[in-house]
Design a protein around this motif. Structure first.
Motif, PDB file in Angstrom:
ATOM      1  N   LYS A   2       0.825  -1.193   0.000  1.00 31.96           N
ATOM      2  CA  LYS A   2       0.000   0.000   0.000  1.00 31.96           C
ATOM      3  C   LYS A   2       0.872   1.261   0.000  1.00 31.96           C
ATOM      4  O   LYS A   2       1.988   1.256   0.521  1.00 31.96           O
ATOM      5  CB  LYS A   2      -0.917   0.007   1.215  1.00 31.96           C
ATOM      6  N   TYR A   4       0.811   5.707   0.565  1.00 35.82           N
ATOM      7  CA  TYR A   4       0.098   6.785   1.252  1.00 35.82           C
ATOM      8  C   TYR A   4       0.708   8.124   0.870  1.00 35.82           C
ATOM      9  O   TYR A   4       1.913   8.219   0.616  1.00 35.82           O
ATOM     10  CB  TYR A   4       0.181   6.601   2.774  1.00 35.82           C
ATOM     11  N   ASP A  21       4.042   1.198   2.776  1.00 37.66           N
ATOM     12  CA  ASP A  21       3.714   0.783   4.130  1.00 37.66           C
ATOM     13  C   ASP A  21       4.910   0.269   4.914  1.00 37.66           C
ATOM     14  O   ASP A  21       4.772  -0.157   6.066  1.00 37.66           O
ATOM     15  CB  ASP A  21       2.583  -0.251   4.143  1.00 37.66           C
TER      16      ASP A  21
END
Length: 217
Positions: A2, A4, A21
């Motif tokens: 993931k 961000y 992540d």
């Protein structure tokens, strides 16, 4: 894996980074901090829109007094137009992504406590020097408030005799003095890196404020 979008809102720049992540930085950049709330929200929304197809959420570090549970900015520190702004909920409605907003000094303190130099530290502090001055107190990977610090058993401990009672009194007195001095410095903005660079640039007779030249000197 993931990804961000992390955004640090400062008085001079909005700095942002795309991270995975495992906390690896994949992309970093910055833009000047706008002068109005309308321009600020426009720029932040554009940053999120640009990365939306890559990211699973947004994390924002922001100056001022913030309810981090709901991402509401009560006071924006040196950015007055952020006052009483429900930033997290507003951006979540627009982006349809989870958004977290936390005080910038607390964000730096947590980063040091969990990933940096303050790991495994029972009682430590991160002092953040930017446009303003921020302080985060941490213990064993978590944030401490001043109230928690005063009762923290590792610092003050129980009082069973006169020597310990005197030590506790002196520790509480030191904490109070520190808070008073800190508040005075914050109000006058004496301790900020921006003020230091301004004064040092003048001392070095530079034609304008130049942070890189100051630190090189």
């Amino acid at each position: 894996m993931k990804y961000y979008l992390t955004i640090d809102i400062g008085g001079t720049f909005i700095k942002y980074a795309l991270i995975d992540d495992s906390y690896h930085l994949l992309e970093t950049d910055k833009i000047p901090t706008p002068n109005t709330l309308t321009d600020f929200l426009t720029h932040v929304k554009e940053l999120i829109a640009t990365h939306k197809q890559q990211i699973s959420g947004v994390a924002i570090a922001c100056p001022g007094q913030i309810n981090s549970k709901v991402g509401f900015i009560h006071r924006g520190g040196l950015i007055p137009y952020l006052r009483n702004l429900p930033l997290a909920s507003h951006l979540e409605r627009v982006s349809l992504l989870p958004v977290t907003v936390i005080n910038d000094a607390n964000a730096a303190g947590l980063a040091e406590a969990r990933l940096g130099n303050l790991r495994d530290c029972s009682c430590g502090a991160a002092l953040i020097l930017g446009t303003g001055v921020g302080l985060a107190l941490i213990s064993d990977g978590n944030l401490l408030s001043f109230r928690n610090l005063q009762s923290h058993h590792m610092l003050i401990g129980p009082t069973t005799n006169d020597v310990q009672k005197n030590a506790r009194f002196m520790a509480q007195k030191d904490i109070l003095n520190l808070r008073v001095r800190g508040i005075e410095s914050l109000l006058q903005n004496n301790g900020s890196a921006v003020q230091f660079i301004h004064k040092a640039s003048d001392h070095l007779a530079l034609p304008h404020d130049d942070g890189q030249a100051v630190f090189k000197a």
